[in-house]
Design a protein around this motif. Sequence first.
Motif, PDB file in Angstrom:
ATOM      1  N   UNK A  70       0.666  -1.207  -0.018  1.00  0.00           N
ATOM      2  CA  UNK A  70       0.004  -0.011  -0.103  1.00  0.00           C
ATOM      3  C   UNK A  70       1.002   1.188   0.038  1.00  0.00           C
ATOM      4  N   UNK A  71       0.069   2.488  -0.423  1.00  0.00           N
ATOM      5  CA  UNK A  71       1.116   3.689  -0.725  1.00  0.00           C
ATOM      6  C   UNK A  71       0.528   4.664   0.204  1.00  0.00           C
ATOM      7  N   UNK A  72       1.078   5.620   0.861  1.00  0.00           N
ATOM      8  CA  UNK A  72       0.518   6.688   1.705  1.00  0.00           C
ATOM      9  C   UNK A  72      -0.076   7.654   0.859  1.00  0.00           C
ATOM     10  N   UNK A  73      -1.296   7.799   1.178  1.00  0.00           N
ATOM     11  CA  UNK A  73      -2.238   8.808   0.187  1.00  0.00           C
ATOM     12  C   UNK A  73      -1.807  10.271   0.076  1.00  0.00           C
ATOM     13  N   UNK A  74      -1.463  10.581   1.523  1.00  0.00           N
ATOM     14  CA  UNK A  74      -1.062  12.016   1.717  1.00  0.00           C
ATOM     15  C   UNK A  74       0.059  12.201   1.283  1.00  0.00           C
ATOM     16  N   UNK A  75       1.172  11.405   1.124  1.00  0.00           N
ATOM     17  CA  UNK A  75       2.368  11.821   0.634  1.00  0.00           C
ATOM     18  C   UNK A  75       2.284  11.566  -0.784  1.00  0.00           C
ATOM     19  N   UNK A  76       1.647  10.737  -1.526  1.00  0.00           N
ATOM     20  CA  UNK A  76       1.180  10.770  -2.922  1.00  0.00           C
ATOM     21  C   UNK A  76       0.602  11.889  -3.411  1.00  0.00           C
ATOM     22  N   UNK A  77      -0.537  12.458  -2.571  1.00  0.00           N
ATOM     23  CA  UNK A  77      -0.993  13.664  -3.026  1.00  0.00           C
ATOM     24  C   UNK A  77      -0.198  14.945  -2.952  1.00  0.00           C
ATOM     25  N   UNK A  78       0.693  14.777  -1.941  1.00  0.00           N
ATOM     26  CA  UNK A  78       1.671  16.122  -1.898  1.00  0.00           C
ATOM     27  C   UNK A  78       2.703  16.148  -3.168  1.00  0.00           C
ATOM     28  N   UNK A  79       2.942  14.895  -3.394  1.00  0.00           N
ATOM     29  CA  UNK A  79       4.041  14.873  -4.794  1.00  0.00           C
ATOM     30  C   UNK A  79       3.513  15.348  -5.993  1.00  0.00           C
ATOM     31  N   UNK A  80       2.204  14.896  -6.262  1.00  0.00           N
ATOM     32  CA  UNK A  80       1.327  15.115  -7.485  1.00  0.00           C
ATOM     33  C   UNK A  80       0.789  16.547  -7.424  1.00  0.00           C
ATOM     34  N   UNK A  81       0.718  17.305  -6.103  1.00  0.00           N
ATOM     35  CA  UNK A  81       0.211  18.471  -6.188  1.00  0.00           C
ATOM     36  C   UNK A  81       1.300  19.539  -6.829  1.00  0.00           C
ATOM     37  N   UNK A  82       2.594  19.204  -6.745  1.00  0.00           N
ATOM     38  CA  UNK A  82       3.371  19.974  -7.503  1.00  0.00           C
ATOM     39  C   UNK A  82       3.598  19.909  -8.899  1.00  0.00           C
ATOM     40  N   UNK A  83       3.134  18.492  -9.291  1.00  0.00           N
ATOM     41  CA  UNK A  83       3.480  18.030 -10.657  1.00  0.00           C
ATOM     42  C   UNK A  83       2.465  18.484 -11.554  1.00  0.00           C
ATOM     43  N   UNK A  84       1.143  18.459 -11.208  1.00  0.00           N
ATOM     44  CA  UNK A  84       0.002  18.644 -11.951  1.00  0.00           C
ATOM     45  C   UNK A  84      -0.124  19.759 -12.522  1.00  0.00           C
ATOM     46  N   UNK A  85      -0.001  20.871 -11.779  1.00  0.00           N
ATOM     47  CA  UNK A  85      -0.100  22.321 -12.432  1.00  0.00           C
ATOM     48  C   UNK A  85       1.140  22.399 -13.535  1.00  0.00           C
ATOM     49  N   UNK A  86       2.178  21.783 -13.259  1.00  0.00           N
ATOM     50  CA  UNK A  86       3.309  22.078 -14.070  1.00  0.00           C
ATOM     51  C   UNK A  86       2.935  21.412 -15.259  1.00  0.00           C
ATOM     52  N   UNK A  87       2.470  20.113 -15.319  1.00  0.00           N
ATOM     53  CA  UNK A  87       2.079  19.327 -16.471  1.00  0.00           C
ATOM     54  C   UNK A  87       0.875  20.035 -17.355  1.00  0.00           C
TER      55      UNK A  87
END
Length: 337
Positions: A96-113
């Motif tokens: 399993x993967x930590x949802x909060x850490x995953x969301x924090x990672x993609x919160x920076x990526x998605x606007x850039x992408x």
Amino acid sequence: MALKVIDEPIQQAPSTAVIKKSKLLKGKNKQKSAVPSGKRTVAKRTRYAVWGTIVVLGLSGVFAFIKANNVSASNAQLVEQVDTMIKKLETLTSVSVDERKTDAYFTEFIPLFMNLDAEDYDNRVEREQALGYYFESTSDHTFGNDTNRRLEDFRLFELNQADEGFVARYFVRYTTSELEGDNRQTFEHLLNIPFVEENGVFAITEFPYFGLVPENRGLVAATESALSERNQVSFAEVEGLEEFLEQFFNNYASSSVEDIAYMMQEPISLNGQFEYVRSENKLYEFEDQEEIIVQSVIELQLSNTGLTHKEHMTLTISNDGDRFFVEKLTHTLGGMN
């Protein structure tokens, strides 16, 4: 006197009576030993019934044995399936993967992408360089041509496990506009991003891809009051309650929690963010008739604006003879749950 011995043979009496008696006895014996035909039929039927019962019981035992074997085999298959499911669940839990850490990672990526500026070349170069921290190669996939793309909103929809790693699915709302002409459009999609994670380090394994947003909006019938079967009373029967409700709703909208504490058991308020406009109220007798239940639809107005909205409330109100008091407040018309 001397007795004279007679040498002549004695003439015996005919034995006809004896013979007849013997024949009679033999006849009687024959009558006793003979079984009537009706009784013989019953005896045969009884034997058939007994043997039939024995055969049925024997076949039942065979069928029961076969069925028991089938049940045993089914149970063995069921146990095997349960063991397989348990192993799969253990595997899922272990990776399993930590949802909060995953969301924090993609919160920076998605606007850039998602954000593309077709007019500003320098901005596109900077974007390309920044995406290099996420992709080994980005050319031809992330460059826009004559279309601007602007991200308006995004949020995590779900995390799914893939064959290798995971897929983060994000709801995205974005607008597009061409360099020439006024043709602004708005789109809503699911952005699917394959990735892996190890010890808190994330890496995107494939280019993100778009999908349709699943329909999750439904309609249900309006909530009906659970108190409709109880006796409804009027304000005329409860003196002073109407004035109390008007004061309470005003304080609920405009006063602080401290100021409304004297009116309710668990004080809450909107602290002046809204203004009370009006209410529609129905009064019901409580089971012990010592309290009143009020179901209200109140209208509130956002302060310093013309925006109004309605809310549902169910209040349990007690009266000790001197004053009314809100024992409980819920935002529903469904009853006292």
